[in-house]
Enzyme design. Structure first.
Site, PDB file in Angstrom:
ATOM      1  N   ASN A   1       0.812  -1.214   0.000  1.00 46.49           N
ATOM      2  CA  ASN A   1       0.000   0.000   0.000  1.00 46.49           C
ATOM      3  C   ASN A   1       0.851   1.273   0.000  1.00 46.49           C
ATOM      4  O   ASN A   1       0.351   2.351  -0.329  1.00 46.49           O
ATOM      5  CB  ASN A   1      -0.958   0.009   1.200  1.00 46.49           C
ATOM      6  N   HIS A   2       2.145   1.171   0.323  1.00 45.17           N
ATOM      7  CA  HIS A   2       3.019   2.345   0.290  1.00 45.17           C
ATOM      8  C   HIS A   2       3.714   2.506  -1.060  1.00 45.17           C
ATOM      9  O   HIS A   2       4.437   3.495  -1.249  1.00 45.17           O
ATOM     10  CB  HIS A   2       4.056   2.281   1.408  1.00 45.17           C
TER      11      HIS A   2
ATOM     12  N   SER B   1       9.349  20.890  -5.878  1.00 44.11           N
ATOM     13  CA  SER B   1      10.509  21.770  -5.765  1.00 44.11           C
ATOM     14  C   SER B   1      10.737  22.234  -4.335  1.00 44.11           C
ATOM     15  O   SER B   1      11.768  22.829  -4.033  1.00 44.11           O
ATOM     16  CB  SER B   1      10.309  22.993  -6.671  1.00 44.11           C
TER      17      SER B   1
ATOM     18  N   ASP C   1       3.750  35.383   0.806  1.00 45.08           N
ATOM     19  CA  ASP C   1       5.163  35.377   0.380  1.00 45.08           C
ATOM     20  C   ASP C   1       5.920  36.462   1.151  1.00 45.08           C
ATOM     21  O   ASP C   1       6.160  37.560   0.656  1.00 45.08           O
ATOM     22  CB  ASP C   1       5.233  35.624  -1.129  1.00 45.08           C
TER      23      ASP C   1
END
Length: 700
Positions: free
Chosen positions: A222-223, A641, A677
């Protein structure tokens, strides 16, 4: 002397019993918190799935973003994937001192890789992508259910969950030997997540799989699911180790995971699956499913209607289809079955041969459309696609039925009671009883079932009259000393032989006398770790606990009884723990059998408060939601990222605003994202993301 011996014996037995009780309570705490976390993950994923299913994109950009949000890796064609993950264009610098791979792989390559990982070296991204590419090519040719025979090797070794703990894999190879023509292995899923060396385990297993394809077998767990990896650490691990090419590696791994076989059969008598079975488990269906469709088992592929089923209904009863024009409009147009042209005379063998080839090709193309095989994807047929093409007269299954088959074998757990019911503790799969096990074993003439998926104190455990064996190979899973790891060896007689271990370097160097004291110290350490985690859970739900306590404190005395305390805590945390037994470790002071609950919660706050002196109510919210917030952050961060771009935030907020019926203009969203931000670099990192929630909480 005799009385003294009896007294010592009684004292020792009581001492051992108390240790065992402490160990079991500790175990229960760890397991309850783990399963609650899995349940949160599924709830969070279902929430995003709901948003995606009920959001109407207003532009092609929004449509593209939504399609990529939780189904990353779906419908990726071979050509596109190879172009994206172009390892051949990567240059390996002369300064690189790690192992170098060339294909086809040899045993020396595996040995070099093992030594490199022991020395904490890293495999170059070019070789990682090349290895993943070759692994994917190999896995595509494998059936959904692998078949292993003990006739070709002395024994088969079955290993359970490893969860990124490379020391356990090294220990297994040290004790049992490396894979070889005389040493077969079955690794039963959950290779990744939680541990810090998941990628190294994957690369080692894939290397041995390519060197010994008949002796090494891998099942999907399941992982092995990119949605689960977002929460439990594997995605983060890959991006940290390969900052430049991490996105390409993750993309390829996602595609490899969906091609992993679903089960293994040893001598047609022992079934090995990661999770378990259910009362609807059908091995015949499992053999024919196109397993690669299910990139993530948590989010099934939605299809309005099975095309193949629609064709059969059309053939059986054309009037039913014509009766409802609205349904005809909603149903995708199906390709008409090609009618063969007039056959030429058999006297002209060349013309007749061309006619046969053309007719067969037309029929194959029609079959391809029925089973949803893309015509534009020019690739060699896979094992499962041949099954689908050659068995059109078999029963029709909907996508929902196929999805449930895979979900059950990856997520289910056994239970002592009869029957089969939904697994509400994990949030996925089912609980299956001894009667379900007996029925499936009898139906397919099996002797017993081997599964993993659950950590066990001794590394293995029998249940259901020894017909279900759980094997778990990650030792020290919750904490050092919390559990043993184990693997099982099966010979031609299929009698299981177990090897238990703890991959702990400290314990290996101790004498027998020292180990006794070390064991007691370990139990205390594990126990303290468990209660620390439990106190964090209690602190994270402070507000809800106060409300629950006040419901029992009718006179506003600020005190409640121990019984009411236990009931209230369970009603908030839903962990199923013996709270009255755990009370001495959680509640230090009581007066006249009652607890002053506000001061108790204040003590928890003092224990958890950080050095920045964040207010308790705010810290409570962060403790309670940090894991969910981190998962949400990674879901929004589509390119992994570590930063959320303004566009990613913009499209995600469109989802939320549509769900919550909030009217917000594009300029309003832009103002919002700029306010989050804080360092004005044009992106939102995780600290800024958390800070935004902190400011909102303070404002409230």
């Amino acid at each position: 002397a005799f009385k003294a011996a009896v007294l010592i014996q009684q004292w020792y037995r009581r001492y051992v019993a108390r240790l065992e009780m402490r160990r079991r309570c500790t175990w229960r705490i760890f397991q309850s918190i783990e399963y609650a976390c899995e349940q949160d993950q599924i709830k969070l994923h279902n929430f995003f799935s709901y948003l995606m299913d009920h959001f109407t994109p207003s532009s092609s950009k929004e449509r593209d973003f939504i399609s990529r949000m939780l189904v990353s890796g779906e419908s990726v064609k071979d050509v596109e994937l190879e172009k994206y993950c172009d390892y051949e264009s990567m240059e390996v610098p002369d300064s690189y001192t790690g192992p170098r791979l060339s294909f086809p792989l040899l045993p020396d390559h595996a040995t070099a890789l093992l030594e490199a990982f022991k020395q904490k070296q890293q495999l170059h991204a070019r070789y990682v992508l090349n290895l993943l590419h070759e692994t994917r090519k190999h896995l595509k040719q494998l059936p959904n259910i692998s078949h292993v025979s003990t006739c070709y090797s002395e024994e088969v070794t079955v290993c359970g969950d490893l969860h990124g703990q490379l020391d356990d894999l090294f220990f297994i190879f040290y004790k049992n030997g490396l894979p070889s023509p005389s040493k077969s292995y079955v690794f039963n899923g959950d290779f990744v997540d939680r541990g810090k060396q998941s990628l190294e385990i994957l690369l080692i297993l894939f290397t041995f799989l390519l060197i010994y394809p008949k002796e090494v077998h891998l099942n999907r767990g399941n992982h092995e699911d990119h949605i689960v990896n977002l929460r439990y650490g594997f995605t983060k691990e890959v991006m940290q180790k390969y900052k430049v090419h991490g996105k390409k590696i993750l993309k390829m791994i996602q595609n490899v995971f969906c091609w992993l076989p679903l089960a293994t059969l040893i001598d047609q008598k022992v079934l090995i699956v990661h999770g378990g079975i259910s009362d609807t488990t059908d091995l015949d269906m499992l053999e024919k499913i196109q397993r690669n469709k299910f990139i993530s088992v948590l989010r099934r592929k939605k299809r309005k209607r099975s095309k193949r089923k629609a064709v059969i209904q059309e053939i059986d009863s054309e009037s039913d289809v014509e009766a409802d024009p609205a349904e005809n409009e909603a149903t995708p147009s199906l390709p008409p079955q090609p009618r063969p042209s007039q056959a030429p005379s058999m006297a002209n063998k060349l013309e007749f041969s061309k006619w046969v080839r053309q007719t067969v090709q037309e029929q194959i193309e029609w079959c391809r459309r029925l089973v949803d095989i893309s015509e534009s994807e020019e690739e060699e047929p896979t094992f499962s696609s041949w099954i689908s093409l050659s068995d059109l007269d078999a029963p029709c299954w909907t996508s929902q039925e196929e999805w449930k088959q895979i979900l059950d074998i990856l997520w289910s757990d056994p239970m002592p009671q009869e029957g089969c019911r939904e697994n509400t503790v994990r949030g996925g799969g089912c609980y299956f009883g001894p009667d379900v096990t007996a029925k499936v074993l009898e139906k397919y003439n099996l002797q017993f079932l081997i599964r993993s998926h659950e950590c066990k104190p001794e590394g293995y455990e029998f249940c259901h009259n020894r017909k279900v064996l759980t094997i778990f190979s990650a030792s020290n899973y919750y904490e050092i000393g919390s559990n043993r790891g184990a693997y099982v060896k099966l010979g031609p007689d299929l009698v299981p032989h177990f090897v238990q271990y703890q991959a702990n370097k400290t314990a290996l160097t101790l004498t027998m006398t020292q180990r006794q004291g070390f064991l007691v110290a370990l139990i205390s350490r594990v126990e303290e770790s468990a209660f620390r985690a439990l106190r964090e859970q209690l602190f994270a739900h402070t507000s809800a606990l106060i409300s629950a306590f006040k419901a029992y404190d009718k006179d506003n005395t600020g005190r409640i009884t121990l019984s009411n305390w236990a009931t209230a805590v369970e009603s908030v945390l839903h962990l199923g723990l013996p709270w009255r037994t755990l009370r001495p470790q959680l509640v230090r002071s009581m007066v006249d059998g009652t607890l002053e609950y506000k001061s108790w919660l204040d003590d928890l706050a003092v224990e958890q408060r950080s050095q920045e002196h964040i207010q308790s109510s705010l810290l409570e919210v962060i403790y309670r939601n940090r894991s969910n917030l981190e998962t949400i952050f990674r879901i929004i961060d589509r390119d992994h990222s570590g930063l959320i771009s303004f566009e990613e935030f913009h499209q995600t907020w469109k989802l939320f605003s549509a769900h919550m019926n909030i009217e917000l203009t594009d300029d309003g969203i832009n103002d919002l994202v700029r306010s989050i931000d804080f360092n004005k670099d044009g992106n939102i990192d995780f600290n800024e993301f958390l800070e935004a929630f902190r400011l909102v909480k303070q404002t409230q």
